[in-house]
Design an enzyme around this catalytic site. Structure first.
Site, PDB file in Angstrom:
ATOM      1  N   GLY A   1      -4.435  39.553   4.838  1.00  0.00           N
ATOM      2  CA  GLY A   1      -3.119  38.968   5.064  1.00  0.00           C
ATOM      3  C   GLY A   1      -2.954  38.589   6.526  1.00  0.00           C
ATOM      4  CD  GLU A   2      -3.032  41.264  10.420  1.00  0.00           C
ATOM      5  OE1 GLU A   2      -3.628  40.545  11.264  1.00  0.00           O
ATOM      6  OE2 GLU A   2      -3.114  42.504  10.419  1.00  0.00           O
ATOM      7  N   GLY A   3      -2.048  36.037   7.881  1.00  0.00           N
ATOM      8  CA  GLY A   3      -2.361  34.661   8.250  1.00  0.00           C
ATOM      9  C   GLY A   3      -3.792  34.515   8.715  1.00  0.00           C
TER      10      GLY A   3
ATOM     11  CB  VAL B   1      -3.472  36.937  12.195  1.00  0.00           C
ATOM     12  CG1 VAL B   1      -2.377  37.690  12.941  1.00  0.00           C
ATOM     13  CG2 VAL B   1      -3.113  35.463  12.098  1.00  0.00           C
TER      14      VAL B   1
ATOM     15  CD  GLU C   1       1.174  39.036   4.178  1.00  0.00           C
ATOM     16  OE1 GLU C   1       1.591  40.202   4.334  1.00  0.00           O
ATOM     17  OE2 GLU C   1      -0.029  38.767   4.029  1.00  0.00           O
TER      18      GLU C   1
END
Length: 359
Positions: A317-319, A99, A175
């Site tokens: 994930g992570e954005g 991210v 997240e």
């Protein structure tokens, strides 16, 4: 002092008059009507957001990454060690995770927020909103109390609103937390009414021979905790996690400022489902970035009524997906603000909605 109920009541409605004006403007640009497809619809959607004052534009950009551990990790639903949450959070402070690289490419700042990492001491460089050292194990107890969920929601909403005051006009959510696809699946199953077997996936490369256990854990969590699908806070508190609560808070906070928020993948869909139960008024502010490769993604998106812009087989994930899609938002703004108009040219396209200018 602001309360959660008061803040939820401040979420403004989308402005239909501004959207109508935007549609007329876009239809009059130097192109056949509708020829830029979903970019045109996105421009109209942005124009209706009161925080952008009727003109689609992007100021500062921010991706807020909610980091937390989950008690349900103890049930063998993830293969990564729990410590990876803290290690990756530290890597985010160095700008070396997925991210961070994608956000830098998009010109966005990453805000790494500890809402529940299981470490003895706070991690330097993270924004500290820690509620506890990980949520409860939803297979045997609620994830958290309702009071904890409401306080974290309020804290994140206020933080998001402060960023908006400082010039952020485009938010992304992300997240980080080992085993967090398990509570996400529990939320999706609860709110959509679909069986856990339909929504539980492999997450971060869970071996397929362990999938049956993960499905069973989600089913047990729902049976034990009896979350109320009509009450988003209740669902988050019973079978969610601190990272999921935090993402819901970003969505509510951005919407309360009349500003767009880019979803990421499966975890963000789950948080969005809960947030929309708290305030259906936020839905027009949610922009889906990409189609997660996680099993229950389509079910969650269908319930939200959203169609992602990208399909990249991503499930990091992570954005990461939110950061990747930020240039699409900027592209919609660019065509709205920078294209020429048919009225100022000698091109006439009477009743034409399909032909290409070069045909």
């Amino acid at each position: 002092m602001q309360t959660l109920a008061n803040l939820l009541n401040t979420i403004p409605a989308i402005d239909p008059a501004a959207m109508s004006r935007a549609q007329r403007h876009i239809d009059g640009l130097l192109k056949p009507v509708g020829s830029l497809g979903r970019l045109e619809a996105l421009g109209v959607q942005l124009a209706g957001m009161p925080g952008l004052n009727g003109i689609p534009h992007v100021g500062k950009k921010a991706v807020l990454v909610m980091c937390a551990d989950h008690g349900v990790w103890e049930e063998g639903v993830a293969i990564s060690p729990k410590e990876v949450t803290a290690i990756q959070a530290e890597n985010m402070t160095r700008g070396t995770t997925g991210v961070c690289v994608l956000a830098a490419q998009a010109g966005a700042n990453v805000h790494v927020i500890d809402v529940g990492i299981d470490t003895a001491e706070p991690i330097p460089g993270l924004i500290n909103m820690r509620v506890a050292r990980g949520s409860g194990n939803i297979a045997s107890a609620p994830a958290m109390s309702r009071r904890q969920a409401e306080k974290l929601l309020l804290d994140v909403i206020c933080y998001t609103r402060e960023l908006a005051k400082n010039g952020v006009t485009l938010f992304g959510v992300g997240e980080l937390g080992m085993a967090n696809t398990t509570p996400a699946a529990a939320i999706v199953s609860t709110i959509t009414g679909r069986d856990p077997e339909e929504v539980v996936g492999i997450g971060a490369n869970l071996p397929t021979d362990k999938l049956a256990n993960k499905i069973d854990v989600v089913r047990r969590a729902i049976t034990l905790n009896q979350p109320n699908p009509q009450d988003g806070v209740n669902v988050l508190a019973k079978v969610g996690g601190f990272d999921l609560v935090g993402m819901a808070g970003v969505m509510l906070g951005a919407a309360s400022c009349g500003l767009p928020v880019l979803l990421d993948g499966f975890l963000s869909y789950a948080a969005a489902l809960a947030a929309c139960q708290m305030s259906p008024a936020i839905k027009p502010y949610l922009i889906p970035s990409h189609l997660s490769a996680e099993k229950g993604a389509r079910i969650a998106l269908s319930h939200l009524g959203l169609e992602p812009f990208l399909n990249m087989d991503m499930r990091l994930g992570e954005g990461s997906g939110a950061a990747l899609a930020m240039p699409i938002i900027e592209a919609a703004c660019a065509i709205y603000n920078n294209m020429g108009e048919l009225a100022a040219s000698k091109i006439v396209l009477p009743g034409n909605t399909t032909s290409d200018l070069n045909s």
